[in-house]
Design an enzyme around this catalytic site. Sequence first.
Site, PDB file in Angstrom:
ATOM      1  N   ASP A   1      -2.435  -1.523  10.239  1.00  0.00           N
ATOM      2  CA  ASP A   1      -2.813  -1.432   8.820  1.00  0.00           C
ATOM      3  C   ASP A   1      -3.134  -2.792   8.193  1.00  0.00           C
ATOM      4  O   ASP A   1      -3.374  -2.882   6.991  1.00  0.00           O
ATOM      5  CB  ASP A   1      -1.763  -0.668   8.004  1.00  0.00           C
ATOM      6  CG  ASP A   1      -0.367  -1.197   8.214  1.00  0.00           C
ATOM      7  OD1 ASP A   1      -0.228  -2.293   8.792  1.00  0.00           O
ATOM      8  OD2 ASP A   1       0.588  -0.519   7.800  1.00  0.00           O
TER       9      ASP A   1
ATOM     10  N   LYS B   1       0.848  -1.202   0.000  1.00  0.00           N
ATOM     11  CA  LYS B   1       0.000   0.000   0.000  1.00  0.00           C
ATOM     12  C   LYS B   1       0.880   1.247   0.000  1.00  0.00           C
ATOM     13  O   LYS B   1       2.053   1.209   0.404  1.00  0.00           O
ATOM     14  CB  LYS B   1      -0.947   0.042   1.200  1.00  0.00           C
ATOM     15  CG  LYS B   1      -0.275   0.117   2.592  1.00  0.00           C
ATOM     16  CD  LYS B   1      -0.007   1.532   3.082  1.00  0.00           C
ATOM     17  CE  LYS B   1       0.641   1.554   4.458  1.00  0.00           C
ATOM     18  NZ  LYS B   1       1.718   2.507   4.622  1.00  0.00           N
TER      19      LYS B   1
END
Length: 314
Positions: free
Chosen positions: A141, A11
């Site tokens: 995350d 990401k």
Amino acid sequence: MQAYSLIAPAKINLYLEIIGDRPDGYHELAMILQSIDLADRIDLRPNGTDQIRVHCDDPEVPTDSSNLAYKAAALMTEQFAEVYRKFGGVDISIAKRIPMGAGLAGGSADAAAVLVGMDLMWKLGLTLIELQELAARLGSDIPFCVSGGTAIATGRGEQLAALPSVDFLYAVLAKHRSLGISTPWAYKTYRQQFSSSYVTDRDSLLERRQRVHSGDIVAAIGQRDGHKIGQCLHNDLEKVVLPAHPQVEQLRQILGQFETLGVMMSGSGSTVFALVESQAQANQVQQQLQAALPDPDLGIWTTRLSAHGIQLAH
Ligand code: C5P
């Protein structure tokens, strides 16, 4: 029992705002997280023993219980102890493509893939929400890594709201391979320097959390406006990482001279990315950067933004 192969995408942070401290010692954040095509591949195989074994093609990746993929498997064996007793342990093979200490959530993506893969392997039938609750116990995350795409992340980073995909955009990632940055160090240093600006009362916190939902970058994503998205890129952690790491600052400056939609550090670094409109433009920026900074330690990757989290490999 079947073996499974999964794709675990990295990401980037299109937006990272630090709002304040949390009672649990973490930071209250408002982020926009974005999956990219750069991904690890995770192979899971039942091993008929009572062990979790991690293998990786990169010798620098730890394969002991400190590896997040190992921790994810250990959490599954604790949570589903009876299934584990019945089916036994698992071999986890990681083909490492996502650089480490990069702010790209490489370890988190691997852990997310292990959760998704063991759910399939053990035929548990967990819902996305159940998988993300397990993921949040392992790291802030990891819930995003499970579902991926484009999302607003608030709270510790685990409260997610999906946004329309911007997978028509591309990114050039640049990182000095030998420079990894510790995320705890970046947040701790930020707290030391900026905690006087932290929001402390609940109303202001909720207001700041809400503000990102109605903010310019979310509007730009909704309008599929790459130029505006590029102008809205933001990362509070740059304030501590760039002064401490001149190499990252230099990368950011050089990339900023080229024709791109915008340039920003991802997460706590050390990756800096340039957002661009096409693969051709990404290739051009890659060549320009190589020419401007001919350093064998510099890694450059071109990638497309992705609408996907963990997926089965074909
Ligand atoms: O949750 P995770 O283990 O990925 O976080 C790594 C570190 O980043 C934490 O130990 C903490 O220092 C910092 N962090 C934070 N606030 C968050 C997320 C991470 O302070 N919301």
